[in-house]
Scaffold this motif. Structure first.
Motif, mmCIF file in Angstrom:
data_model
loop_
_atom_site.group_PDB
_atom_site.id
_atom_site.type_symbol
_atom_site.label_atom_id
_atom_site.label_comp_id
_atom_site.label_asym_id
_atom_site.label_seq_id
_atom_site.Cartn_x
_atom_site.Cartn_y
_atom_site.Cartn_z
ATOM 1 N N ALA A 243 -100.630 35.498 14.034
ATOM 2 C CA ALA A 243 -101.556 36.491 14.589
ATOM 3 C C ALA A 243 -101.765 37.668 13.644
ATOM 4 O O ALA A 243 -102.868 38.217 13.554
ATOM 5 N N ALA A 244 -100.734 38.082 12.936
ATOM 6 C CA ALA A 244 -100.850 39.244 12.053
ATOM 7 C C ALA A 244 -101.850 38.996 10.929
ATOM 8 O O ALA A 244 -102.548 39.923 10.496
ATOM 9 N N GLU A 245 -101.928 37.755 10.439
ATOM 10 C CA GLU A 245 -102.880 37.457 9.371
ATOM 11 C C GLU A 245 -104.317 37.578 9.875
ATOM 12 O O GLU A 245 -105.189 38.080 9.152
ATOM 13 N N ILE A 264 -104.656 49.557 18.984
ATOM 14 C CA ILE A 264 -103.660 48.488 18.916
ATOM 15 C C ILE A 264 -102.312 49.048 18.476
ATOM 16 O O ILE A 264 -101.257 48.687 19.004
ATOM 17 N N SER A 265 -102.368 49.958 17.509
ATOM 18 C CA SER A 265 -101.130 50.562 17.015
ATOM 19 C C SER A 265 -100.402 51.304 18.131
ATOM 20 O O SER A 265 -99.170 51.197 18.272
ATOM 21 N N ARG A 266 -101.150 52.041 18.937
ATOM 22 C CA ARG A 266 -100.525 52.807 20.013
ATOM 23 C C ARG A 266 -99.953 51.900 21.099
ATOM 24 O O ARG A 266 -98.871 52.160 21.622
ATOM 25 N N ARG A 267 -100.687 50.838 21.428
ATOM 26 C CA ARG A 267 -100.267 50.008 22.561
ATOM 27 C C ARG A 267 -99.227 48.963 22.195
ATOM 28 O O ARG A 267 -98.277 48.728 22.942
ATOM 29 N N ALA A 274 -94.040 46.440 14.550
ATOM 30 C CA ALA A 274 -93.640 45.684 15.740
ATOM 31 C C ALA A 274 -93.658 44.190 15.423
ATOM 32 O O ALA A 274 -94.424 43.416 16.002
ATOM 33 N N PRO A 275 -92.814 43.757 14.496
ATOM 34 C CA PRO A 275 -92.880 42.346 14.074
ATOM 35 C C PRO A 275 -92.618 41.374 15.209
ATOM 36 O O PRO A 275 -93.180 40.276 15.228
#
Length: 357
Positions: A243-245, A264-267, A274-275
């Motif tokens: 998903a990260a890619e 997204i960063s906040r949630r 948040a690996p």
């Protein structure tokens, strides 16, 4: 139908997050070329030497239960697909009849298009998971028209799933938090709807999944969510199984989506922060659950979904013990043009060879 404001609002997050574009560059509406059938379909060349890749994430996560927004959250769900209803006839040929359809996916109604071959059956069936098209412009059955007709002409029932928040499907406000996991739920429930229907003569032991681009990622998630669901699955030009890619390629690098990145960063946290969340959003983490043979069809000139992603997914499936085949077409791009028919011939042969019983 009602709920358009919800659909428009969720598009800002859902249709960008973990995006799997369907055509080159960003995320434009995909073209559906009508290639001329070649006199002979050349065999695909073998995959080039595989690139090294990061180690596959470990499937063991022990410190806490998985987040409700995660692939593992799908493992224990009860899938209540059913209620397949045939609507208006869209097209009728000597080989098949095409219908507008709806079916149930939990408490939602999902629209789609169903091609039914001529004859008595029972027929093998393929559930089709389309790639990314902005729901604000998406229309019923868009994205895999070629594949749907090709399969029906060769004796397969073909059910194209619109997904929730698309076309005449129900709007689902929870998609803002569930991301695209709901698409996999809709595909799984489509399989159950075909198994339960009396309206179409489907062979329950010959059911398959096929997805392209983002739909390839949807298929990956469906396979790990419910092992044994189908006899086999094919993914064409799939997004990354990490998903990260996908996030990095289509969200983080887009200056126009800086607000989305912040949200997204906040949630959830960014991949470097948040690996665990991003591992749990990745089908690859759970490939050890895949029980069906998987065919990956990839063009070596794809500039939308990097070909290295298909190789990495294929390797990860093999390492996890899955039966994985990679069909490599060095000169093909993302949408497949001249070699479409040859690649579809190979896909149909793969389905037939993988049929149960």
């Amino acid at each position: 139908m009602t709920g358009r404001p919800v659909r428009a609002a969720s598009a800002a997050l859902v249709l960008g997050l973990l995006a799997g574009a369907c055509t080159g560059g960003g995320e434009p509406t995909p073209a559906e070329p009508s290639p001329t059938r070649p006199t002979a379909s050349a065999s695909p060349t073998e995959s080039p030497a595989e690139e090294s890749s990061a180690a596959t994430p470990s499937p063991s996560e022990t410190s806490r239960s998985p987040s409700p927004v995660s692939v593992p959250a799908l493992f224990e769900r009860t899938y209540r697909g059913g209620g397949l209803r045939l609507g208006a006839v869209r097209e009728q040929t000597a080989a098949y009849t095409s219908y507008d359809v709806t079916y149930r996916s939990d408490d939602l109604t999902i629209s789609g298009v169903l091609n039914v071959p001529a004859g008595r059956g029972p027929f093998p069936a393929v559930v089709l998971a389309h790639g990314y098209i902005d729901p604000a412009y998406y229309v019923r059955g868009q994205g895999m028209t070629r594949e749907r007709g090709y399969l029906a002409e060769r004796g397969f029932v073909a059910l194209h799933v619109d997904y929730r928040n698309h076309a005449e499907s129900s709007d689902d406000a929870s998609m803002v938090s569930l991301l695209r996991l709901g698409y996999a739920v809709d595909v799984i429930n489509a399989v159950h709807a075909l198994r339960r229907t009396q309206a179409v003569p489907v062979d329950d032991d010959r059911l398959f999944l096929m997805g392209r681009s983002m739909g390839g990622g949807v298929v990956q998630t469906a396979l790990v969510a419910q092992p044994g669901l189908v006899s086999a699955a094919a993914q064409w030009a799939p997004v990354s199984s990490r998903a990260a890619e996908n996030f990095d390629r289509w969200i983080r690098r887009d200056p126009g989506r800086s607000g989305l990145v912040d949200a997204i960063s906040r949630r959830f946290g960014l991949p470097e922060d948040a690996p665990r969340f991003w591992r749990e959003m990745s089908p690859r983490t759970y490939f050890h659950r895949v029980t069906e043979p998987v065919l990956t069809v990839q063009g070596g000139s794809d500039d939308t979904c990097p070909p290295r992603w298909a190789r990495a997914t294929h390797r990860a499936l093999l390492r996890a013990g899955a039966d994985s085949t990679l069909a490599w077409y060095a000169d093909e791009e993302h949408a497949f043009g001249p070699r479409f028919f040859g690649a579809m011939d190979r896909t149909v042969a793969f389905f037939r060879a993988s049929s149960r019983g």
